[in-house]
Design an enzyme around this catalytic site. Structure first.
Site, mmCIF file in Angstrom:
data_model
loop_
_atom_site.group_PDB
_atom_site.id
_atom_site.type_symbol
_atom_site.label_atom_id
_atom_site.label_comp_id
_atom_site.label_asym_id
_atom_site.label_seq_id
_atom_site.Cartn_x
_atom_site.Cartn_y
_atom_site.Cartn_z
ATOM 1 N N HIS A 30 0.627 -1.231 -0.010
ATOM 2 C CA HIS A 30 0.063 0.029 0.122
ATOM 3 C C HIS A 30 0.846 1.292 -0.080
ATOM 4 O O HIS A 30 0.794 2.004 0.769
ATOM 5 C CB HIS A 30 -0.765 0.169 1.181
ATOM 6 C CG HIS A 30 -1.707 -1.282 1.386
ATOM 7 N ND1 HIS A 30 -3.079 -1.095 2.227
ATOM 8 C CD2 HIS A 30 -1.916 -2.310 0.742
ATOM 9 C CE1 HIS A 30 -3.528 -2.227 1.992
ATOM 10 N NE2 HIS A 30 -2.981 -3.025 1.219
ATOM 11 N N ARG A 93 -7.381 4.093 -0.290
ATOM 12 C CA ARG A 93 -6.384 2.874 0.085
ATOM 13 C C ARG A 93 -5.127 2.775 -0.272
ATOM 14 O O ARG A 93 -4.079 2.710 0.415
ATOM 15 C CB ARG A 93 -7.458 1.645 0.354
ATOM 16 C CG ARG A 93 -6.804 0.551 0.762
ATOM 17 C CD ARG A 93 -7.764 -0.659 0.622
ATOM 18 N NE ARG A 93 -7.075 -1.958 1.536
ATOM 19 C CZ ARG A 93 -6.494 -2.932 1.017
ATOM 20 N NH1 ARG A 93 -6.465 -3.006 -0.398
ATOM 21 N NH2 ARG A 93 -6.004 -3.900 1.580
ATOM 22 N N GLY A 113 -9.031 -2.024 -3.304
ATOM 23 C CA GLY A 113 -9.782 -2.296 -2.124
ATOM 24 C C GLY A 113 -9.293 -3.330 -1.426
ATOM 25 O O GLY A 113 -8.323 -4.120 -1.638
ATOM 26 N N PRO A 114 -9.837 -3.575 -0.266
ATOM 27 C CA PRO A 114 -9.384 -4.988 0.507
ATOM 28 C C PRO A 114 -9.823 -6.217 -0.074
ATOM 29 O O PRO A 114 -11.366 -6.392 -0.064
ATOM 30 C CB PRO A 114 -10.194 -4.375 1.823
ATOM 31 C CG PRO A 114 -11.218 -3.667 1.629
ATOM 32 C CD PRO A 114 -10.983 -3.042 0.250
ATOM 33 N N GLU A 119 -12.042 0.133 -6.673
ATOM 34 C CA GLU A 119 -12.569 1.543 -7.139
ATOM 35 C C GLU A 119 -12.117 2.312 -8.163
ATOM 36 O O GLU A 119 -10.981 2.162 -8.428
ATOM 37 C CB GLU A 119 -12.857 2.556 -6.044
ATOM 38 C CG GLU A 119 -13.499 1.767 -4.862
ATOM 39 C CD GLU A 119 -13.741 2.879 -3.882
ATOM 40 O OE1 GLU A 119 -14.538 2.477 -2.758
ATOM 41 O OE2 GLU A 119 -13.015 3.868 -3.710
ATOM 42 N N TYR A 129 -12.598 10.204 0.062
ATOM 43 C CA TYR A 129 -13.021 8.914 -0.546
ATOM 44 C C TYR A 129 -13.286 7.708 0.597
ATOM 45 O O TYR A 129 -13.627 6.710 0.082
ATOM 46 C CB TYR A 129 -12.198 8.576 -1.674
ATOM 47 C CG TYR A 129 -12.180 9.640 -2.810
ATOM 48 C CD1 TYR A 129 -13.335 9.401 -3.674
ATOM 49 C CD2 TYR A 129 -11.561 10.778 -2.577
ATOM 50 C CE1 TYR A 129 -13.664 10.495 -4.633
ATOM 51 C CE2 TYR A 129 -11.891 11.833 -3.430
ATOM 52 C CZ TYR A 129 -12.791 11.608 -4.620
ATOM 53 O OH TYR A 129 -13.036 12.582 -5.416
#
Length: 194
Positions: A30, A93, A113-114, A119, A129
């Protein structure tokens, strides 16, 4: 782990390095990391949440989980949405792609996303967001959170049923192309272009 944004200039004696921004949180995962010059001539950088607690992505004093906008020397543009801050949007994220729609100049980003909930967002100056609280329009209850969910921006497209692990993206800007104005997105999983 910290990331930094540097500018290199090729000189007769080799490369000259100038650090533009040094305080970008990093991690094994990340870290974001997309750099693009916008149509306004400003430098945009995506930063991931660096696996920090989910509140960090919506905290403007923490540069992770953001899209940053700066002048080419790293200074803050006068028309940024938050005074004396390179933060352009927050609550991301792990944004990895950014592109501008050729006819409108609107900025879009792709974001992991997780597991799923990847997205595509239309990014507005100062937009939140909602990562950690709001994924693909679904509210996530966070113990002790007093955030109002109405402040979070809806994604333009969400992949709820599978992950594409979105990365780079671009709009077709060739007016002679039948795809003019269409958005193309690469995925790190599945070897596909969307």
């Amino acid at each position: 782990v910290m990331n930094r944004i540097s500018k290199f200039e090729l000189m007769d004696q080799g490369l000259e390095n100038e650090e533009i921004l040094r305080t970008v949180p990093g991690s094994r995962y990340h870290s974001g990391g997309r750099l693009e010059f916008g149509p306004d001539g400003k430098l945009y950088a995506t930063t991931g949440d660096a696996n920090n607690p989910i509140e960090a992505a919506t905290n403007r004093s923490y540069l992770g989980g953001k899209i940053l906008r700066m002048n080419t020397d790293g200074s803050v543009p006068e028309d940024n949405p938050f005074e004396n801050s390179t933060v352009y949007s927050q609550g991301h994220r792990n944004p990895q792609g950014i592109a501008w729609e050729p006819d409108t100049g609107d900025l879009y980003n792709s974001e992991h996303g997780p597991w799923r909930y990847d997205e595509i967002n239309r990014v507005v100056p100062g937009g939140n967001y909602g990562w950690g609280h709001y994924n693909c329009g679904d509210v996530t209850k966070v113990p002790g959170s007093e955030k109002g969910f109405e402040e979070f921006r809806e994604p333009v497209r969400c992949f709820k049923n599978w992950t594409i692990a979105p990365s780079g993206m671009t709009f077709v800007n060739d007016t002679s192309s039948p795809w003019h104005g269409d958005l193309f997105l690469t995925g790190l999983r599945g070897r596909q272009v969307y």
